[in-house]
Scaffold this active site. Sequence first.
Site, mmCIF file in Angstrom:
data_model
loop_
_atom_site.group_PDB
_atom_site.id
_atom_site.type_symbol
_atom_site.label_atom_id
_atom_site.label_comp_id
_atom_site.label_asym_id
_atom_site.label_seq_id
_atom_site.Cartn_x
_atom_site.Cartn_y
_atom_site.Cartn_z
ATOM 1 N N HIS A 219 0.627 -1.244 -0.038
ATOM 2 C CA HIS A 219 0.007 -0.042 0.101
ATOM 3 C C HIS A 219 0.840 1.262 0.021
ATOM 4 O O HIS A 219 0.333 2.413 -0.236
ATOM 5 C CB HIS A 219 -0.642 -0.029 1.252
ATOM 6 C CG HIS A 219 -2.378 0.319 0.873
ATOM 7 N ND1 HIS A 219 -2.656 1.553 0.223
ATOM 8 C CD2 HIS A 219 -3.565 -0.190 1.267
ATOM 9 C CE1 HIS A 219 -4.028 1.670 0.164
ATOM 10 N NE2 HIS A 219 -4.546 0.871 0.643
ATOM 11 N N ASP B 75 -2.452 3.212 -3.951
ATOM 12 C CA ASP B 75 -3.639 3.130 -3.540
ATOM 13 C C ASP B 75 -4.539 2.307 -3.978
ATOM 14 O O ASP B 75 -4.260 1.549 -5.012
ATOM 15 C CB ASP B 75 -4.499 4.733 -3.229
ATOM 16 C CG ASP B 75 -3.348 5.531 -2.571
ATOM 17 O OD1 ASP B 75 -3.008 5.328 -1.586
ATOM 18 O OD2 ASP B 75 -3.415 6.835 -2.797
#
Length: 462
Positions: A433, A437
Amino acid sequence: MAQVLEFKLPDLGEGLTEAEIVRWLVEVGDVVAIDQPVVEVETAKAMVEVPCPYGGVVTARFGEEGTELPVGAPLLTVAVGAAEGSSGSSPSPSSASSSLSSSPSSGSGTESSGGSGNVLVGYGTGAPAARRRRIRPDRLDRAVAEVLVAEAPVHEGPVPVVSPLVRRLARQHDIDLRRLAGSGPDGLILRADVDRAIRTVEETAAATARVQAPVAAVVAAPNGVAAASDAERIPLRGVRGAVADKLSRSRTEIPDATCWVDADATELMAVRAAMNAATGPSAGPKVSVLALLARICTAALARFPELNATVDTAAREIVRLPGVHLGFAAQTERGLVVPVVRDAHTRNAESIGAEIARLTELARTGKLSPAQLTGGTFTLNNYGVFGVDGSTPIINHPEAAMLGVGRIMPKPWVHQGELAVRQVVQLSLTFDHRVCDGGTAGGFLRYVADCVEQPAVLLRTL
């Protein structure tokens, strides 16, 4: 006069720091040629035959089969110029380097000159391979016979120990060398003395454990089950140890997330069947489903380069990589390995499939080199071969993402407004992450699913 040279475990590359002795290929008294393989070791990456840079008579071996040695530890000693008929000669030990080169042109020897081609850079090569043969001690010259019986190293320092191996062994087992009486010349402490001290400590500990066992059996573990004294313990080393370290590091460092989608793979399977049914001059080798999925991945990474990346934690930077080196998970008898298809972004499905087949065969036989198991930028994990639909795999550190593929099987599916039986597959994407995104990850996975459902989408990028 024989010159006794010590050959140490070389740096096998790719950051490896130790190796386990699997099988000795020579014994004390054997005549070896330059570049002749003398031991088979297992690293965290692969099985490797280590060639000896010296030609002569083996006078000592260090480590039994199953022993794990650090890089730089002695492997064996060779008496050079000792016995009649021993082949090869030795370069100066001061010129020795401890890195392997897989290039047959490295060093001073080549395949054309009769050398093994498996060169230890800096040691020299080029001597023709000699048949392994045993020389009895009474056939050796006097100097070698003395080496085989005993050596008398020079006394030095306040503690009468010369060998770094003896010091390291004592340190690893918390043996105080100042308390040992050496059995060597002038009280020199030998490895046998340290080994004897280690056995004494172990025997004392075992006796203590036997006395304490009845008490320990009564003390229950937190779940109420007493610890079993006969529980099997399996060392985490070799491939299994490397996998454990990498997965632990991945879970510790990478904030991963997973998204998944079901896709109708009926059209993809039909396209594959048509490819493999083609005949005539244009027909090539059979194309696997994995090869098609790999080609889809390279096309998706071209659209979403954020996922072909790594994170430099020290510099706090995302490093986007220019090329795709595609790893694929392969289960072998030695454990899980991830061979890497180099420059996959430059290959078509047929080329990728051929390379996957080649690397899979090397993995099956345990012949993958460390270089073939490292340097990946993205991994494809086909866990569907185990008969399961989905998974949340752990990212192959230091990569940023992994695509997981479940089994392709007939399922009820709404197709063109009607219920039908279609070939359905679950696709999952586990991603770091930090590099992107959910929108980017979702876009990548959706593009992969679109290519699976409508292979014609790939035509835009071919």
